[in-house]
Design a protein around this motif. Structure first.
Motif, short mmCIF file in Angstrom:
data_model
loop_
_atom_site.label_atom_id
_atom_site.label_comp_id
_atom_site.label_asym_id
_atom_site.label_seq_id
_atom_site.Cartn_x
_atom_site.Cartn_y
_atom_site.Cartn_z
N ILE A 1 -22.93 -13.83 35.25
CA ILE A 1 -23.00 -13.83 33.79
C ILE A 1 -21.74 -13.22 33.20
O ILE A 1 -21.14 -13.77 32.26
CB ILE A 1 -24.25 -13.07 33.32
N PHE B 1 -19.09 -15.54 31.07
CA PHE B 1 -19.61 -15.46 29.70
C PHE B 1 -18.55 -15.84 28.66
O PHE B 1 -18.84 -16.56 27.71
CB PHE B 1 -20.15 -14.06 29.42
N THR C 1 -31.35 -15.32 28.92
CA THR C 1 -30.16 -16.10 29.30
C THR C 1 -30.46 -17.60 29.23
O THR C 1 -29.60 -18.38 28.81
CB THR C 1 -29.70 -15.73 30.72
N ILE D 1 -24.46 -19.67 33.83
CA ILE D 1 -24.99 -18.63 32.95
C ILE D 1 -26.52 -18.58 33.01
O ILE D 1 -27.12 -17.51 32.87
CB ILE D 1 -24.53 -18.87 31.49
#
Length: 493
Positions: free
Chosen positions: A279, A283, A339, A441
């Motif tokens: 992540i 990101f 997420t 992600i």
């Protein structure tokens, strides 16, 4: 040195100085985790495969150096400032230099891959020389589990603040390097803009802002290390008789790798840390190219980290009230639905809701493993009562496994972007890259977290076991003191 309240209780000053010492590692770690991948691809403009090799080999090299540094620490002699402190103080200036050159774009182009690979490996080596002894220092602050847990909570709070500062410094300074103002406005409405690149003048300013951020973070390294050196007193192992020799590294390695609770804890948080790493590293790319939030990513990152910093005290209270294992399950599962929500509902309001909620899980993932690891070391001490000097082995091997797994995840994720057709330096990316970023992600972290929590189910150190170990160690400590006292009387007589 800050004062100590008795032989086992730590002063607030000492806990703060200890916590501040770990902040620079998190400041730099936050900057590299969020920005190194996009820096290599869009600023240094090296090939995606080369970028994946830099990230993987650098992390893998850092993982390999962990047990090597742990070995040399076990061989280190006690000095006036301790056994671990000289390592941290000695490597800091060299670490600052290597970190700065990691964010410097050399004038040549063909050998940039070698430049970044070399300095990233050098930086990983030096940060290992700092982080392994710093992590092991927890065991030499106090013999009281509650005091160690409190010191760990202070450390995690300051480290999350350090992560916040790192993202703030790096994000706010370099944000201008990744906005659409560098792209030709006439092409912004034409789908995939793979042939649109920033102007040479803008590219020069992009390089400069990264160097400014590196210089600021390097200065923090020096200041925080000095604070820790002045405020923390390292103590020798109180549980082992003074006549005991440190356990040989190879024997310690075998004993540690046979200890079931350590293997379970390491395996569980290995998968969880890979999820958080996926992540973090993707990101900024996700916000820039997948959900059109490139003008907001630095503020979203800050929101995540502010939420994490605020929630650390809550998780410290929660683990004391309900137990560390329960805290791990409640805290880390919280991130999964959010997420996925950001992937399927990519708008600004949802992004900030997800950021606040995800911060709770980030805090738990940072606090829990370092709070549970001393319990595993205590469990090992009871099973191997005459051993000494194994703490660095525990911490270095834990860092080895998590870094190696993170290196693999970083390398594989960058390779996935290459196979999807990532266009280095372009203002927009093709549709397959967007889908790949959404998988990196959303689905991939959820799978890793689920696997880690399934392993954590069989973690054997419950709160009852932890309390029993604490009482047994205290009894053992008293027996050792009596043994040493009798030995002294016999020698005198």
């Amino acid at each position: 040195t800050c004062g100590f309240e008795g032989s086992r209780k730590l002063s607030v000053c000492s806990k703060l100085c200890f916590a501040i010492g770990g902040a620079p590692n998190q400041v730099a770690g936050s900057a590299t985790a969020f920005f190194l991948q996009i820096y290599l691809l869009d600023i240094a403009q090296i090939h995606p495969f080369q970028a994946s090799m830099v990230l993987f080999v650098g992390k893998a090299w850092g993982a390999i150096t962990d047990p090597i540094v742990g070995f040399f620490i076990t061989k280190s002699k006690w000095t006036k400032i301790g056994r671990l402190m000289p390592w941290m103080v000695g490597c800091t200036p060299f670490m600052v230099v290597s970190y700065f050159y990691l964010w410097f774009v050399p004038p040549f182009t063909n050998e940039r891959f070698i430049w970044y690979l070399g300095f990233y490996c050098l930086y990983q080596t030096l940060i290992t020389c700092f982080h392994v002894p710093y992590s092991a220092l927890t065991m030499f602050l106090s013999t009281d589990q509650r005091e160690r847990d409190s010191a760990t909570a202070y450390r995690m709070t300051v480290e999350v603040l350090g992560t916040l500062v790192g993202a703030a410094i790096q994000g706010q300074i370099v944000a201008s390097a990744h906005t659409l103002k560098h792209c030709p406005h006439r092409n912004l409405t034409t789908g995939h803009l793979g042939n649109s690149f920033p102007s040479p003048l803008c590219f020069s300013s992009q390089k400069e802002v990264y160097m400014i951020a590196a210089g600021v973070i390097g200065g923090l390294f020096l200041v925080c290390t000095v604070v820790m050196f002045l405020g923390v007193k390292e103590r020798d192992d109180p549980y082992a008789p003074k006549t005991d020799k440190a356990i040989p590294f190879h024997k310690g390695f075998i004993l540690v790798m046979k200890h079931g609770s350590y293997l379970t804890l390491t395996a569980a948080f290995l998968f969880i840390s890979v999820a958080i790493q996926l992540i973090q590293s993707n990101f900024v790319l996700f916000c820039t190219y997948a959900v059109e939030l490139r003008d907001h990513f630095q503020n979203i990152v800050l929101t995540i980290l502010m939420s994490a910093a605020v929630s650390i005290p809550f998780w410290q209270w929660f683990l004391e009230k309900f137990g560390k294992k329960t805290a791990a399950f409640c805290g880390i599962t919280w991130i999964m639905p959010f997420t996925v929500m950001l992937v399927f509902i990519p708008n600004l309001i949802v992004a900030y809701v997800v950021a606040v909620s995800s911060g709770f899980s980030v805090a738990a993932s940072l606090l829990l493993p370092w709070s549970m690891l001393p319990d595993v070391v205590d469990d090992f001490r009871l099973a191997n009562r005459n051993s000494k000097g194994h703490e660095a082995i525990f911490y270095s091997l834990y860092a080895f496994f998590t870094k190696f797994a993170a290196g693999i995840s970083l390398g594989v994720s960058t390779l996935c972007l290459q196979f999807a057709g990532y266009d280095t330096g372009a203002c927009r990316q093709p549709t397959p890259v967007v889908y790949t970023l959404k998988l990196l992600i959303g689905a991939a972290p959820v799978a890793c977290i689920t696997t880690g929590l399934m392993i954590l189910v069989v973690y054997p150190i419950s709160e009852d076991v932890r309390l029993r170990n604490k009482l047994a160690l205290e009894d053992n400590h008293e027996n050792i003191k009596q043994h040493n006292f009798l030995t002294l009387i016999i020698n005198v007589s």
